[in-house]
Structures are given as C-alpha cells and as structure tokens.
Design a protein around this motif. Structure first.
Motif, PDB file in Angstrom:
ATOM      1  N   VAL A   1     -13.078 -10.817  -7.229  1.00  0.00           N
ATOM      2  CA  VAL A   1     -12.361  -9.757  -7.928  1.00  0.00           C
ATOM      3  C   VAL A   1     -12.259  -8.505  -7.061  1.00  0.00           C
ATOM      4  N   PRO A   2     -11.083  -7.856  -7.054  1.00  0.00           N
ATOM      5  CA  PRO A   2     -10.964  -6.612  -6.298  1.00  0.00           C
ATOM      6  C   PRO A   2     -11.887  -5.542  -6.868  1.00  0.00           C
ATOM      7  N   LYS A   3     -12.295  -4.637  -5.992  1.00  0.00           N
ATOM      8  CA  LYS A   3     -13.198  -3.570  -6.398  1.00  0.00           C
ATOM      9  C   LYS A   3     -12.478  -2.511  -7.232  1.00  0.00           C
ATOM     10  N   GLN A   4     -11.223  -2.223  -6.913  1.00  0.00           N
ATOM     11  CA  GLN A   4     -10.492  -1.154  -7.602  1.00  0.00           C
ATOM     12  C   GLN A   4      -9.005  -1.387  -7.421  1.00  0.00           C
ATOM     13  N   GLY A   5      -8.229  -1.076  -8.455  1.00  0.00           N
ATOM     14  CA  GLY A   5      -6.780  -1.124  -8.360  1.00  0.00           C
ATOM     15  C   GLY A   5      -6.210   0.279  -8.402  1.00  0.00           C
ATOM     16  N   PHE A   6      -4.995   0.424  -7.901  1.00  0.00           N
ATOM     17  CA  PHE A   6      -4.343   1.728  -7.869  1.00  0.00           C
ATOM     18  C   PHE A   6      -2.847   1.562  -8.076  1.00  0.00           C
ATOM     19  N   VAL A   7      -2.226   2.581  -8.643  1.00  0.00           N
ATOM     20  CA  VAL A   7      -0.785   2.767  -8.583  1.00  0.00           C
ATOM     21  C   VAL A   7      -0.624   4.062  -7.811  1.00  0.00           C
ATOM     22  N   VAL A   8       0.254   4.067  -6.830  1.00  0.00           N
ATOM     23  CA  VAL A   8       0.333   5.206  -5.915  1.00  0.00           C
ATOM     24  C   VAL A   8       1.787   5.481  -5.550  1.00  0.00           C
ATOM     25  N   ARG A   9       2.114   6.764  -5.425  1.00  0.00           N
ATOM     26  CA  ARG A   9       3.438   7.159  -4.930  1.00  0.00           C
ATOM     27  C   ARG A   9       3.262   7.690  -3.526  1.00  0.00           C
ATOM     28  N   ARG A  10       4.027   7.095  -2.598  1.00  0.00           N
ATOM     29  CA  ARG A  10       3.928   7.492  -1.195  1.00  0.00           C
ATOM     30  C   ARG A  10       5.311   7.734  -0.602  1.00  0.00           C
ATOM     31  N   PRO A  11       5.492   8.877   0.034  1.00  0.00           N
ATOM     32  CA  PRO A  11       6.733   9.080   0.786  1.00  0.00           C
ATOM     33  C   PRO A  11       6.739   8.131   1.988  1.00  0.00           C
ATOM     34  N   ILE A  12       7.877   7.502   2.268  1.00  0.00           N
ATOM     35  CA  ILE A  12       7.942   6.588   3.410  1.00  0.00           C
ATOM     36  C   ILE A  12       9.105   6.916   4.337  1.00  0.00           C
ATOM     37  N   GLY A  13       9.638   8.129   4.234  1.00  0.00           N
ATOM     38  CA  GLY A  13      10.737   8.540   5.106  1.00  0.00           C
ATOM     39  C   GLY A  13      10.276   8.676   6.554  1.00  0.00           C
TER      40      GLY A  13
END
Length: 175
Positions: A65-77
């Motif tokens: 099992v993964p230790k932690q999950g995330f939803v993340v917003r990242r600029p990729i320009g």
C-alpha cells in the motif's frame, strides 16, 4: 521519475503520442516535488493554459500500500520549476480525476469509495462523501465530466452511473 511532456505531432497525428520521436519529449522536472521521495503517477487533467492537476502516491520503498496519496496542481509551462501551486493530501489511492470547467471544480475518486470536489484554483475542498448506490457503498474507479454539473461514474462492481453534481447542496451532503 520525471514529468515529461510531448510536443504535438507536426502532422496532427494523434496516434503518434503512443510512440513519439525523442526530440518531441521534454523532461520538465522530477515527478516528486519533495527531494528524496518516490512518487508515482496517476490520473491528471489539463487546467488553464499551463497547469496540470494530477493525482500521485508516495511510496516508502516497501511493497504494498502507498504511504500517502495527493492531488496536486503544478504549472508545467516553459519556465515552470515543478513547485506545486497547491497540494491536497488524501488517505487512499486516487482512482480517477476530472474537472468541471463550468464550476472550476476538480473531482477526485479514491479507492476507499470517497468522491472529493476541490476548487481547481486553490485546492480547497468544496464537498466530499462516500459513493452509495441504493444504500450500498461502491468504489468509484472512473469518472468523466460530461457537461456542466454532470458526470459519468464507473464503479468497481461494473456499474456506470450518470450523476448530477450539486456541490454545496445541503440535501445530499454536499456532493
């Protein structure tokens, strides 16, 4: 692991994304924004002109099992450094993700049966709750926004549900 983008095919051939020419692939920055952590990718959606909202999980090196999950917003320009605009931690593995552009709401399904609605600009929760069909909990495995306030939700028991999104509604608990 690196976040890599692929430039569009000069001839507009969408099938070329499966095996793009090496010169069209650009390594942007490490997938994990925390040095020394190992993050693995999951579903994502393009937001605005240069941002990606994506789900990821962090492993601690052990199998399972993964230790932690995330939803993340990242600029990729072009000038992006990989620093997230926001990070929303989750306690289960994200299974699906999409955005309702009419309300700027990111919808995230988790392996524990929860559906979360997040403000796409800030990552602030707008609503969250477990998915039930006739009182029985189900696991959402896929979701697709089909129009303003409407989504298709696939479940682990092979159902496809047509849903109306009512973020903030008191009658249905907010989602």
């Amino acid at each position: 692991m690196w976040l890599t983008t692929v430039d569009a095919s000069p001839v507009g051939d969408g099938t070329d994304l499966a095996f793009p020419a090496a010169e069209r692939c650009r390594r942007r920055f490490p997938w994990s924004w925390e040095p020394g952590e190992t993050h693995f990718g999951g579903p994502g959606v393009w937001v605005g002109e240069t941002d990606l909202v994506m789900a990821t999980v962090r492993y601690d090196g052990r199998v399972g099992v993964p230790k932690q999950g995330f939803v993340v917003r990242r600029p990729i320009g072009e000038a992006a450094t990989g620093t997230p605009a926001w990070v929303f931690p989750v306690d289960r593995t994200p299974t699906a993700l999409d955005i309702d552009p009419s309300t700027d709401t990111v919808l995230v399904a988790l392996s524990g049966g929860e559906l979360i609605a997040l403000d796409a600009a800030t990552g602030t929760p707008r609503a969250r709750g477990h998915v039930h069909v006739r009182g029985v909990p189900v696991i959402p495995t896929a979701l697709t926004v089909t129009g303003p306030g409407r989504l298709l939700l696939g479940t682990g028991d092979a159902r496809v549900l047509l849903c109306r999104l009512a973020v903030g509604s008191e009658r249905d608990g907010g989602a």
